[in-house]
Design an enzyme around this catalytic site. Structure first.
Site, PDB file in Angstrom:
ATOM      1  CE  LYS A  77      17.595 -10.238 -24.793  1.00 56.05           C
ATOM      2  NZ  LYS A  77      16.817 -10.908 -23.720  1.00 56.05           N
ATOM      3  CG  ASP A 135      12.237  -7.152 -17.810  1.00 57.38           C
ATOM      4  OD1 ASP A 135      13.346  -7.008 -18.359  1.00 57.38           O
ATOM      5  OD2 ASP A 135      12.048  -7.950 -16.874  1.00 57.38           O
ATOM      6  CG  ASP A 192      16.790  -6.493 -19.433  1.00 57.50           C
ATOM      7  OD1 ASP A 192      16.297  -5.351 -19.448  1.00 57.50           O
ATOM      8  OD2 ASP A 192      16.121  -7.537 -19.463  1.00 57.50           O
ATOM      9  NE  ARG A 232       9.102 -10.741 -25.728  1.00 52.91           N
ATOM     10  CZ  ARG A 232       8.335 -11.421 -24.868  1.00 52.91           C
ATOM     11  NH1 ARG A 232       7.022 -11.473 -25.058  1.00 52.91           N
ATOM     12  NH2 ARG A 232       8.870 -12.044 -23.832  1.00 52.91           N
ATOM     13  CG  ASP A 242      19.142 -10.104 -21.426  1.00 47.63           C
ATOM     14  OD1 ASP A 242      18.813 -11.285 -21.646  1.00 47.63           O
ATOM     15  OD2 ASP A 242      18.333  -9.158 -21.483  1.00 47.63           O
ATOM     16  CD  GLU A 277      15.153  -6.680 -22.789  1.00 46.19           C
ATOM     17  OE1 GLU A 277      16.057  -7.525 -22.859  1.00 46.19           O
ATOM     18  OE2 GLU A 277      14.238  -6.739 -21.947  1.00 46.19           O
ATOM     19  CE  LYS A 302      15.735  -8.099 -16.458  1.00 42.64           C
ATOM     20  NZ  LYS A 302      14.790  -9.220 -16.605  1.00 42.64           N
TER      21      LYS A 302
END
Length: 468
Positions: free
Chosen positions: A231, A313, A236, A317, A254, A315, A243
């Site tokens: 990933k 959020d 993010d 996956r 991230d 995102e 967030k």
């Protein structure tokens, strides 16, 4: 093999100050054979060989006689990790004849991890003590490779997103491909739509830096095929489901899954494992703009499943599902993915235990065994498929999240599981990739977790007799 400056070649080995590793019981036995002056010095300094302590013992003319290092477990790769920054600057060597025996590879790995400092933006306060290395052998080379890969993860994760965006991740993959003879390809921007990677595009389209799918291939086509996916969310914000400030503060990390995937690919190529490797990194920024993907939208995926966006959020996956589908199309013998996927995994297991999910019992068993042998801990979590009900959508095949806070790490893994064929051995590692505070060998910031275990898994499966 290039090593950090905290190591010195064997030439000055005999001139280096001996390092003697001891625990409390070994200290008493050791002191029984030492001069009275040494025993008095140790007692006067209150040294009891407690883990994380050091004591320099003076010799004639003010020259150190040796350094005593307190440890808890000689088999722990981090046993000596406190020494480089606690000992005075200088050259030291591990005394294999006295004290507890620490394997040369563990000494190199622990010393190197303990000496690590991220110094791209400021100069380190002091240089670490240097360890003189004995003549190279296979264990030395393997430990050096593991150290370099772990440092790569730390450096990538520690680099702020302004200097570590999707393009920079692609550049790192290109660098590795050029260094080890791999091939590189990237699908960038709107080409993702033409190439049928709509989910990656949906998440990354709002950023001023184009999303992309990075693909590195390497190895002999006749060898078993291993696919590694990471990933690569380089920052993010949470998207429109933004967030809070404290949740966004460290979101440069991230892309920690991508950092692990790059480092594992580097190990495979550097150690020349007899596999055919495919590395895939969906690299995006989850940004906020007028064209950001929105809650309630239904997006397409490469697999053909429609996904309702319950939460922007969630995102990671979403970008991974296209990459996993593409990896599965290549029919690899093994598929591994790494992702800083859920805060729920940290709530369940804390920061030091990555959550391992697998659809194959032998694969899970082998990775856990490798983790135990490498002292690189993981914890198996269940793919409890009844929890797929939490991802039910009334308008699409599934949702990317749901209203319940229950089983958040499991439902994220179950989402990924929908995009992997059941007969393809697959494992997913939900990593934190971060140290919240300084500990010996584990400085605050980016961290490699499960990486050494993953490489041990691949080596045991594909090169058990090669020493590679």
């Amino acid at each position: 093999m290039n090593l950090p400056p905290c190591f010195a070649p064997a030439d000055p080995f005999d001139a280096a100050v001996p390092v003697i590793a001891l625990d409390g019981a070994a200290l008493d036995s050791f002191l029984g054979g030492e001069p009275e002056a040494v025993r008095h010095w140790v007692a006067a300094n209150g040294f009891r060989a407690e883990p994380g302590t050091v004591l320099l013992v003076p010799g004639d003319g003010g020259v150190p006689l040796y350094a005593l290092i307190g440890i808890a477990d000689a088999a722990d790769p981090f046993a000596l990790a406190h020494a480089p920054m606690l000992l005075p600057e200088g050259l030291y060597r591990l005394d294999a004849q006295r004290g507890l025996r620490i394997a040369a590879g563990d000494a190199l790995l622990g010393w190197g991890l303990g000496a690590y400092r991220f110094d791209r933006y400021r100069r380190a306060g002091r240089a670490p003590a240097r360890l003189a290395l004995p003549p190279r052998d296979a264990a030395h080379d393997e430990a050096a490779a593991l150290l370099r890969a772990s440092v790569l993860v730390r450096d990538l994760v520690n680099t702020p997103s302004e200097h570590m965006g999707p393009e920079q991740l692609e550049q790192e993959a290109r660098r590795l491909a050029e260094l080890y003879g791999g091939q590189m390809h990237a699908v960038v921007g709107d080409a993702l739509l033409a190439g049928n990677f709509p989910a990656i595009h949906a998440v990354g389209r709002a950023s001023h830096r184009a999303p992309r799918l990075i693909e590195l291939t390497w190895g002999d086509p006749s060898h078993p095929h291993v696919a590694i996916v990471g990933k690569g969310v380089c920052f993010d914000t949470g998207g429109l489901d933004i967030k809070p400030a404290d949740g966004m503060r460290n979101m440069k990390k991230d892309m920690g899954g991508a950092a692990h995937a790059l480092a594992l690919a580097k190990l495979v190529m550097m150690r020349k494992l007899p596999v055919r490797l495919t590395l895939l990194i969906p690299a995006v920024e989850n940004a906020i703009a007028g064209n950001a993907y929105r809650p309630g939208e239904v997006i397409a995926t490469r697999k053909g499943l429609s996904v309702e966006i319950d939460n922007t959020d969630a995102e990671g996956r979403v970008v991974l599902c296209d990459a996993l589908t593409y990896a599965a199309e290549k029919s690899p013998a093994l598929l591994l993915d790494f992702a800083t996927l859920t805060g729920a995994a940290r709530i369940a297991l804390g920061p030091d235990l990555p959550a391992l999910y697998a659809n194959d019992e032998a694969l899970a068993r082998d990775w856990l065994a490798a983790a135990e042998a490498a002292r690189d801990p993981l914890w198996r979590m269940p793919l409890w498929r009844p929890y797929l009900s939490y991802l039910k959508s009334n308008v699409a095949d599934l949702a990317n999240a749901g209203g319940s806070r229950m089983a958040g790490s499991i439902t994220a893994a179950l989402y990924l599981d929908r995009f992997v064929p059941p007969d393809l051995p697959w494992a997913h590692l939900d990593v934190y990739a971060w140290n919240d505070s300084d500990r010996p060998g584990r400085p605050a910031g980016g961290e490699a977790q499960g990486l050494r275990a993953a490489f041990a898994l691949l080596r045991s499966r594909f090169a058990p007799l090669s020493g590679g």
